[in-house]
Design a protein around this motif. Structure first.
Motif: not given
Length: 896
Positions: A879-882, A505-506, A211-216
């Motif tokens: 929010r999903s990653i956090y 991330f918070k 998910e982090l790779m998709e985010f950035d």
């Protein structure tokens, strides 16, 4: 007798040499029981006198060491005996007992490993630390300990074999437990709190990474979380090491060819069955089945080639994500990268070498990544390219693990093992590492050996290898020890960094929420998918509002559109063809033309007009209610699709054809008012046609005098010819108002001559003259019909009498009354069809189109744009990653 033996006899008394034999529980000897007991109670002491006169005492109670070792063997063996009895009991309580004792077995095994290592170090390597500098002074007596060292080495090998046997039993028992839990819980592993068991921690972590790779995609954020990055020179055995860790040959192979063309992220976790599955697929590959294993290799190779082809490069940065589960697998996330090359060969894209180095540095640059640096031990260390690359990224070696492959080949080719030993001690390279390991990933007989065969070969090789005798720790040898060490290091770094990432991330989430409150206060926080769904249902709701439009409004819109579109057809296909034949019976010709028109084009044209009216009404509703610019691109796309793609019910034209044909058959005008309405309708149709013909003919003649002076326009030669021909036609029509449809040959000749006399340069032919005549004649006929319509407005009385007066006829009015009545009937029929059927079909068509668009992320990104949606997207992802980081951190704490 030498002093040593003399002192020994004085201290202990002369007694024969005893030989100790290792049994299952304790040591025994050939001595009588009383003397054995006395020997156990008497410390065994050796006095060593150095050349300098300094005395050093080295003491160890052998009996205590023997009992201690025996007890450590007894505990695992007793536990395994209990397991054998418990395996038959598959009840929940039986497996609960098995799990608890399995934990004790793991602890016992670990204690046995550590004690085995500590005993050896104390007995062999710990002498120097015990004696300090005085041992150096007594160095000439070092040979005395050589035999003791060899004996201890043999004991270590025996203990290691016992440890391996216990670990094998451990693995089998864990598999049984996992299978039973999977069966009792329907295949879903849940803990009491609803979260997956700890064996799925790595899956949770892998999902966070993806998910982090998709985010950035630039890794600016994802780079803070640990993963094991595997780098090495091409053909150094990097992929083989991974396969030994995975315990299956899952990667495609090639002789000297570059096979790894993009990063491959492998998530390892424990499970009852040895399976592999791509993250974006539901298909599972059974790694114990050779056919499925081959299919998996082919699928990986196909994906790599596809990614490489799509990027037009030999190396691509797109990731292939693979999950592998199996009994006893160490939980971690590994990333296999393309091998480092020295030169670019034929067929490689330009800058492939630089691209590989860039990709490797990007992954290794993560400050929490564990770098698994793989080097071929069978080649000279100086030829390695990867060590310098790793040193440039991790100069302190705090997160680098060095792995030497093909050690068996290296040892066979080397005169001694000093070179290999210096590498494994970190003295050969300037590169630093936190750990050094030697592995064997092939038997050398063939390239497709089974993993079990390679492991057996590896264990056998290292048991006989000179590396152990040279002082290399056994914990630095075999792929198994490497895997355990890397997994422990991986989870240490994960546990140390996960809370920090969650806090990061918070803070990011708080900043984004503050931006939303400041810029879009009062707006619902909808991401692109949410906004698309909102726009979709707004559009569908507006279609339902078409049913609320009153009947009068529909009739007015349909009547006007039908009149505007059918007026020209009435004149061209019905009225004018009848007027071209004045010698034929008017009524008979009208019936023939009306029948042809009703059978061929009238129903289809009516349906097309009604369809346009329906869409225009829908677009009008959208324009009135659309106050959100975010939805405009989507609405425009729907408009374009509706204009070119939607069609009515195929049965509608046939149904309408029968209604129209019946309406056209009625020739009786009921009253004077209907007669006047028909006359007005006729006049309206003819005036509209006259206007169109006049504008068209005027345009063909070119600009007038005023337009030429004001707009600086000129009359073209063809336009001048039309003007001359028009002046000649005016003379003919004034002379003969009731002229036939076509010019005769004499008239054509006269026109040509008159034009040549007026301007010799203006030569015209009969075709050009006839073209001007056709338009001009239509205008003439329309003028006569309009005049006749005005005269017939008050002739309803004569119509009732049948027009008995000679030369008096108003059949034109009757024709247009029939047309008017058919038009009104068509309007009513189309309105009912729209409200009862077509609005529902339109709703279904648009819904299907929007449903298809909802699955296309690229199209949605183009259609729903703007600062609001971009911020909402960021909020959703962060929010999903956090939340996942928080859940993962909590799961890690639970496991602790």
């Amino acid at each position: 007798m030498r002093p040593f033996h003399l002192l020994k006899r004085l201290r202990l008394g002369h007694r024969p040499r005893r030989q100790f034999i290792l049994t299952k529980h304790r040591y025994s000897s050939s001595m009588p029981p009383p003397r054995r007991s006395l020997f156990r109670l008497t410390p065994f002491r050796i006095l060593v006198i150095g050349t300098t006169g300094t005395g050093i005492v080295y003491a160890k109670k052998v009996s205590n060491w023997i009992d201690e070792t025996s007890n450590k063997f007894n505990l695992p063996l007793t536990a395994l005996t209990n397991y054998t009895k418990m395996v038959g009991d598959v009840s929940a309580s039986g497996f609960a007992k098995m799990k608890s004792q399995l934990a004790e077995l793991s602890i016992s095994t670990d204690m046995l490993k550590s004690n085995s290592s500590s005993n050896v170090n104390h007995k062999v390597g710990g002498v120097s630390s015990f004696f300090g500098t005085e041992v150096a002074n007594a160095g000439k007596k070092e040979g005395f300990f050589k035999s003791d060292k060899d004996e201890t080495f043999k004991e270590q090998l025996k203990q290691q074999k016992e440890i391996e046997r216990l670990e094998k039993e451990n693995k089998e028992l864990r598999k049984i437990i996992l299978e039973s839990e999977s069966g009792r819980r329907g295949g879903v592993k849940k803990s009491g709190g609803g979260r997956s068991l700890t064996t799925n921690l790595v899956d949770m972590y892998s999902e966070i990474l993806e998910e982090l790779m998709e985010f950035d995609s630039s890794f600016d954020v994802q780079d803070h979380l640990p993963r094991v990055v595997v780098v090495g020179d091409q053909s150094a055995g990097k992929t083989s090491v991974l396969e030994m860790v995975v315990q299956a040959r899952i990667f495609p192979r090639g002789s000297g060819e570059m096979m790894t063309r993009c990063p491959v992220m492998v998530t390892l976790s424990e499970g009852p069955y040895h399976i592999a599955q791509f993250r974006d697929s539901n298909r599972e590959f059974n790694l114990t089945d050779k056919a499925q294993l081959k299919s998996l290799r082919q699928e990986i190779e196909l994906r790599m080639k596809s990614i490489s082809k799509n990027s037009n490069k030999t190396i691509a940065s797109e990731i292939i994500s693979l999950n592998v589960k199996g009994p006893g697998l160490q939980r971690m996330v590994l990333v296999d990268l393309p091998g480092i090359i020295n030169i670019e060969t034929t067929g490689m894209a330009e800058n492939t070498k630089r691209e590989i180095e860039r990709l490797s540095k990007k992954y290794m640059g993560n400050r929490n990544a564990i770098i698994l640096c793989v080097q071929d031990g069978s080649v000279d260390a100086e030829r390695s390219l990867v060590t310098d690359l790793v040193s440039s990224v991790d100069p302190t070696g705090g997160r680098t693990v060095f792995v030497m492959t093909k050690v068996d080949v290296a040892e066979q080719n080397a005169a001694d093992v000093s070179r290999i030993r210096s590498i494994l001690e970190g003295k050969r390279f300037p590169m630093k590492a936190r750990g050094y390991f030697a592995v064997v990933t092939g038997t050398g007989r063939k390239t497709d050996d089974e993993i079990s065969s390679i492991k057996s070969y590896e264990e056998d090789f290292f048991s006989k290898s000179q590396l152990l005798k040279s002082g290399i720790k056994r914990s630095q040898l075999t792929t198994h020890n490497l895997t355990v060490a890397v997994s422990e290091c991986f989870w240490q770094m994960v546990k140390a960094s996960i809370e920090q990432e969650a806090d990061s991330f918070k803070a990011k989430l708080f900043n984004l929420e503050s931006q939303w409150k400041n810029k879009f206060a009062g707006s619902r926080e909808l991401d692109r998918d949410g906004l698309f769904e909102k726009a979709k249902y707004d559009i569908l709701d507006e279609i339902l509002e078409l049913g609320n439009v009153n009947a009068k409004h529909w009739d007015e819109k349909l009547y006007k559109s039908l009149f505007d579109n059918l007026g020209k057809e009435v004149f061209e296909k019905v009225y004018f063809p009848v007027l071209k034949n004045p010698d034929e019976d008017f009524s008979t010709l009208v019936d023939i033309q009306l029948h042809r028109w009703a059978e061929r084009s009238l129903p289809l044209k009516s349906v097309e007009v009604a369809q346009d009216v329906l869409l225009n009404e829908l677009f009008s509703l959208w324009s009135k209610k659309s106050n959100n610019r975010l939805f405009e691109p989507l609405r425009n796309l729907v408009k374009e699709e509706l204009k070119g793609g939607v069609s009515w019910d195929s049965r509608a034209p046939d149904s309408l054809r029968h209604i129209q044909a019946a309406s056209l058959q009625d020739k009786s005008v009921p009253d004077n008012q209907a007669w006047k309405n028909a006359a007005a309708f006729m006049e309206k149709v003819l005036l509209s046609e006259q206007k169109k013909l006049s504008e068209e003919f005027k345009s063909s003649l070119g600009p007038g005098i005023v337009e030429r002076w004001t707009s600086w326009k000129y009359v073209e030669p063809d336009e001048q010819r039309r003007r001359l021909i028009n002046s000649e036609i005016d003379v003919i029509l004034k002379t003969e108002p009731m002229h036939d449809y076509a010019l005769n040959s004499d008239e054509l000749t006269a026109i040509r001559k008159n034009i040549s006399l007026r301007d010799k340069k203006m030569a015209v032919d009969n075709t050009f003259i006839q073209e001007v005549w056709n338009t001009r004649y239509k205008m003439h006929v329309v003028e006569q019909s309009i005049a006749r319509c005005k005269d017939c407005k008050t002739f309803f009385y004569h119509y009732q009498r049948g027009f008995k007066e000679p030369g008096l006829s108003c059949d034109d009015i009757v024709l247009f009354w029939r047309l008017q009545k058919t038009l009104e009937t068509t309007v009513q029929s189309l309105r009912q069809h729209i409200l009862n059927s077509e609005t529902k079909r339109l709703d279904e068509y648009i819904k299907n189109m929007l449903d298809n668009l909802s699955t296309n992320s690229e199209e949605k990104r183009k259609l729903i744009t703007g600062k609001q949606v971009e911020l909402a997207e960021q909020l959703k992802k962060v929010r999903s990653i956090y939340n996942k980081l928080e859940n993962f951190a909590a799961a890690v704490k639970e496991e602790k």
